[in-house]
Scaffold this motif. Structure first.
Motif, PDB file in Angstrom:
ATOM      1  N   LEU A 166       0.866  -1.174   0.000  1.00 38.12           N
ATOM      2  CA  LEU A 166       0.000   0.000   0.000  1.00 38.12           C
ATOM      3  C   LEU A 166       0.901   1.221   0.000  1.00 38.12           C
ATOM      4  O   LEU A 166       1.715   1.406   0.910  1.00 38.12           O
ATOM      5  CB  LEU A 166      -0.922   0.000   1.224  1.00 38.12           C
ATOM      6  CG  LEU A 166      -1.968  -1.114   1.263  1.00 38.12           C
ATOM      7  CD1 LEU A 166      -2.745  -1.061   2.578  1.00 38.12           C
ATOM      8  CD2 LEU A 166      -2.936  -0.983   0.078  1.00 38.12           C
ATOM      9  N   TYR A 167       0.760   2.067  -1.018  1.00 39.70           N
ATOM     10  CA  TYR A 167       1.625   3.221  -1.203  1.00 39.70           C
ATOM     11  C   TYR A 167       0.849   4.505  -0.924  1.00 39.70           C
ATOM     12  O   TYR A 167      -0.233   4.720  -1.479  1.00 39.70           O
ATOM     13  CB  TYR A 167       2.133   3.300  -2.650  1.00 39.70           C
ATOM     14  CG  TYR A 167       3.038   2.188  -3.114  1.00 39.70           C
ATOM     15  CD1 TYR A 167       3.172   0.992  -2.393  1.00 39.70           C
ATOM     16  CD2 TYR A 167       3.759   2.321  -4.294  1.00 39.70           C
ATOM     17  CE1 TYR A 167       4.004  -0.008  -2.842  1.00 39.70           C
ATOM     18  CE2 TYR A 167       4.593   1.314  -4.748  1.00 39.70           C
ATOM     19  CZ  TYR A 167       4.707   0.151  -4.023  1.00 39.70           C
ATOM     20  OH  TYR A 167       5.529  -0.862  -4.466  1.00 39.70           O
ATOM     21  N   ARG A 168       1.430   5.368  -0.102  1.00 42.20           N
ATOM     22  CA  ARG A 168       0.851   6.690   0.093  1.00 42.20           C
ATOM     23  C   ARG A 168       1.009   7.512  -1.190  1.00 42.20           C
ATOM     24  O   ARG A 168       2.031   7.449  -1.868  1.00 42.20           O
ATOM     25  CB  ARG A 168       1.534   7.418   1.252  1.00 42.20           C
ATOM     26  CG  ARG A 168       1.133   6.882   2.612  1.00 42.20           C
ATOM     27  CD  ARG A 168       1.748   7.684   3.737  1.00 42.20           C
ATOM     28  NE  ARG A 168       1.320   9.086   3.735  1.00 42.20           N
ATOM     29  CZ  ARG A 168       1.344   9.866   4.811  1.00 42.20           C
ATOM     30  NH1 ARG A 168       1.783   9.392   5.960  1.00 42.20           N
ATOM     31  NH2 ARG A 168       0.947  11.105   4.742  1.00 42.20           N
ATOM     32  N   THR A 169      -0.015   8.307  -1.488  1.00 40.60           N
ATOM     33  CA  THR A 169       0.023   9.102  -2.714  1.00 40.60           C
ATOM     34  C   THR A 169      -0.042  10.602  -2.446  1.00 40.60           C
ATOM     35  O   THR A 169      -0.117  11.388  -3.394  1.00 40.60           O
ATOM     36  CB  THR A 169      -1.149   8.726  -3.643  1.00 40.60           C
ATOM     37  OG1 THR A 169      -2.391   8.959  -2.955  1.00 40.60           O
ATOM     38  CG2 THR A 169      -1.067   7.271  -4.059  1.00 40.60           C
ATOM     39  N   ASP A 170      -0.002  10.994  -1.169  1.00 41.22           N
ATOM     40  CA  ASP A 170      -0.051  12.431  -0.882  1.00 41.22           C
ATOM     41  C   ASP A 170       1.322  13.083  -1.015  1.00 41.22           C
ATOM     42  O   ASP A 170       1.425  14.312  -1.154  1.00 41.22           O
ATOM     43  CB  ASP A 170      -0.633  12.690   0.510  1.00 41.22           C
ATOM     44  CG  ASP A 170       0.069  11.886   1.600  1.00 41.22           C
ATOM     45  OD1 ASP A 170       0.737  10.889   1.262  1.00 41.22           O
ATOM     46  OD2 ASP A 170      -0.066  12.248   2.778  1.00 41.22           O
ATOM     47  N   THR A 171       2.389  12.285  -0.972  1.00 37.94           N
ATOM     48  CA  THR A 171       3.743  12.834  -1.110  1.00 37.94           C
ATOM     49  C   THR A 171       4.531  12.163  -2.231  1.00 37.94           C
ATOM     50  O   THR A 171       5.609  12.633  -2.596  1.00 37.94           O
ATOM     51  CB  THR A 171       4.535  12.667   0.198  1.00 37.94           C
ATOM     52  OG1 THR A 171       4.589  11.267   0.533  1.00 37.94           O
ATOM     53  CG2 THR A 171       3.874  13.437   1.335  1.00 37.94           C
ATOM     54  N   HIS A 172       4.017  11.054  -2.758  1.00 40.21           N
ATOM     55  CA  HIS A 172       4.716  10.291  -3.791  1.00 40.21           C
ATOM     56  C   HIS A 172       3.746   9.931  -4.911  1.00 40.21           C
ATOM     57  O   HIS A 172       2.526   9.982  -4.744  1.00 40.21           O
ATOM     58  CB  HIS A 172       5.323   9.017  -3.206  1.00 40.21           C
ATOM     59  CG  HIS A 172       6.491   9.258  -2.304  1.00 40.21           C
ATOM     60  ND1 HIS A 172       6.343   9.814  -1.047  1.00 40.21           N
ATOM     61  CD2 HIS A 172       7.827   9.027  -2.467  1.00 40.21           C
ATOM     62  CE1 HIS A 172       7.536   9.907  -0.469  1.00 40.21           C
ATOM     63  NE2 HIS A 172       8.441   9.434  -1.305  1.00 40.21           N
ATOM     64  N   HIS A 173       4.311   9.540  -6.036  1.00 38.83           N
ATOM     65  CA  HIS A 173       3.515   9.078  -7.162  1.00 38.83           C
ATOM     66  C   HIS A 173       4.200   7.873  -7.797  1.00 38.83           C
ATOM     67  O   HIS A 173       5.406   7.660  -7.629  1.00 38.83           O
ATOM     68  CB  HIS A 173       3.328  10.187  -8.209  1.00 38.83           C
ATOM     69  CG  HIS A 173       4.614  10.679  -8.812  1.00 38.83           C
ATOM     70  ND1 HIS A 173       5.375  11.677  -8.223  1.00 38.83           N
ATOM     71  CD2 HIS A 173       5.307  10.299  -9.935  1.00 38.83           C
ATOM     72  CE1 HIS A 173       6.462  11.891  -8.956  1.00 38.83           C
ATOM     73  NE2 HIS A 173       6.447  11.080  -9.977  1.00 38.83           N
ATOM     74  N   TYR A 174       3.416   7.095  -8.517  1.00 40.16           N
ATOM     75  CA  TYR A 174       3.936   5.917  -9.200  1.00 40.16           C
ATOM     76  C   TYR A 174       4.364   6.343 -10.608  1.00 40.16           C
ATOM     77  O   TYR A 174       3.580   6.897 -11.355  1.00 40.16           O
ATOM     78  CB  TYR A 174       2.863   4.832  -9.286  1.00 40.16           C
ATOM     79  CG  TYR A 174       3.349   3.481  -9.759  1.00 40.16           C
ATOM     80  CD1 TYR A 174       3.719   2.510  -8.840  1.00 40.16           C
ATOM     81  CD2 TYR A 174       3.434   3.180 -11.104  1.00 40.16           C
ATOM     82  CE1 TYR A 174       4.154   1.262  -9.262  1.00 40.16           C
ATOM     83  CE2 TYR A 174       3.882   1.946 -11.544  1.00 40.16           C
ATOM     84  CZ  TYR A 174       4.241   0.981 -10.611  1.00 40.16           C
ATOM     85  OH  TYR A 174       4.680  -0.251 -11.037  1.00 40.16           O
ATOM     86  N   ARG A 175       5.619   6.072 -10.932  1.00 42.53           N
ATOM     87  CA  ARG A 175       6.160   6.496 -12.224  1.00 42.53           C
ATOM     88  C   ARG A 175       6.724   5.301 -12.966  1.00 42.53           C
ATOM     89  O   ARG A 175       7.540   4.566 -12.423  1.00 42.53           O
ATOM     90  CB  ARG A 175       7.256   7.556 -12.041  1.00 42.53           C
ATOM     91  CG  ARG A 175       7.856   8.077 -13.348  1.00 42.53           C
ATOM     92  CD  ARG A 175       8.903   9.151 -13.063  1.00 42.53           C
ATOM     93  NE  ARG A 175       9.450   9.722 -14.283  1.00 42.53           N
ATOM     94  CZ  ARG A 175      10.500   9.237 -14.942  1.00 42.53           C
ATOM     95  NH1 ARG A 175      11.113   8.159 -14.462  1.00 42.53           N
ATOM     96  NH2 ARG A 175      10.933   9.811 -16.034  1.00 42.53           N
ATOM     97  N   ASN A 176       6.302   5.142 -14.215  1.00 46.07           N
ATOM     98  CA  ASN A 176       6.820   4.054 -15.034  1.00 46.07           C
ATOM     99  C   ASN A 176       7.183   4.610 -16.398  1.00 46.07           C
ATOM    100  O   ASN A 176       6.465   5.436 -16.959  1.00 46.07           O
ATOM    101  CB  ASN A 176       5.761   2.946 -15.193  1.00 46.07           C
ATOM    102  CG  ASN A 176       6.386   1.621 -15.588  1.00 46.07           C
ATOM    103  OD1 ASN A 176       7.593   1.483 -15.644  1.00 46.07           O
ATOM    104  ND2 ASN A 176       5.543   0.635 -15.872  1.00 46.07           N
TER     105      ASN A 176
END
Length: 266
Positions: A253-263
């Motif tokens: 489970l990844y927090r998205t308020d400070t990070h984003h998923y980048r591919n």
């Protein structure tokens, strides 16, 4: 030894014999056959992670093919991050201990600044235990329901902020002896621990991603304020070793308020 590619022509087809109606068999290019033979050596542990493999000239002599054929096979293996070319030094078996591949499967990036500025993740092991595989875990790891697995729950923090909550399941046989203390005591990436101490190298992974909301326990572990509807990325990953053998199920489970998923797609 590499085998020659047999001809697809059939002497019986011209005469209208039994083979005339049969489709021509499919053959892989010679460099693909050499690639398969090199993969067999990697899987058998002939060359360990971080070690150099024989030169292209030596491999060409070993397989009785041209150096160009070997080079093309190695090029593909390097593109797949299984081998690493080093100018003037040779070709080496890729390892998760190398800086450039330490977080090969982690696509989370900070919203501001570079990932390198955050430094390595701070890991907190919540639990590490052997247990019986549930039906869904057994299916993902190609085990039988009830087989022994090792489950690890941990939190990864970046710059002091809890960011990822992970549950990891590993087959019990290959990972016999894995404990929270061994994970804590290893300074590098967990995948490097797997390959260095257990001889298991993850070479590829598949992920499924969806958006979810954290429950009360997840919010506590990720330091999310109570009542705050913080969206999380649910990332389920199955990592494979050679021969497409599944060796890890990881649900994060990844927090998205400070990070984003980048591919990066190519």
């Amino acid at each position: 030894m590499a085998q020659n590619i047999p001809s697809t022509e059939s002497s019986g087809s011209a005469a209208g014999g039994p083979s005339a109606s049969l489709p021509a068999p499919a053959f892989s290019p010679l460099y693909q056959q050499i690639k398969g033979l090199i993969l067999q050596s990697l899987q058998a542990g002939e060359w360990k992670p971080g070690e150099s493999i024989p030169s292209e000239i030596d491999l060409a002599g070993r397989f009785r093919v041209s150096q160009g054929t070997v080079r093309k096979a190695i090029d593909e293996l390097a593109a797949e991050n299984l081998l690493v070319r080093r100018q003037g030094k040779g070709t080496f078996v890729a390892t998760h201990a190398e800086r450039q591949v330490q977080y090969r499967f982690l696509r989370l990036q900070p919203d501001s600044g570079a990932a390198a500025e955050e430094g390595p993740a701070q890991r907190s092991i919540i639990d590490c235990r052997r247990q019986r595989a549930s039906a869904d875990v057994a299916r993902a790891l190609a085990l039988r329901s009830g087989d022994a697995v090792v489950q690890v729950r941990r939190v990864l923090a970046f710059a002091g902020l809890p960011t990822i909550l992970e549950d990891i399941w590993l087959p019990g046989g290959p990972f016999k002896g894995l404990t929270a203390e061994r994970i804590d005591g290893h300074q590098g990436p967990t995948y490097a621990l797997f390959e260095l101490e257990f001889g298991v190298r993850m070479v590829r992974a598949e992920e499924k991603i969806r958006a979810v909301l954290a429950d009360a326990e997840q919010s506590r572990l990720l330091a999310i304020a109570a009542g705050t509807p913080t969206p999380l990325l649910s990332v389920e990953r199955i990592a494979y070793t050679y021969s497409d053998t599944p060796m890890e199920l990881r649900r994060g489970l990844y927090r998205t308020d400070t990070h984003h998923y980048r591919n990066q797609l190519s």
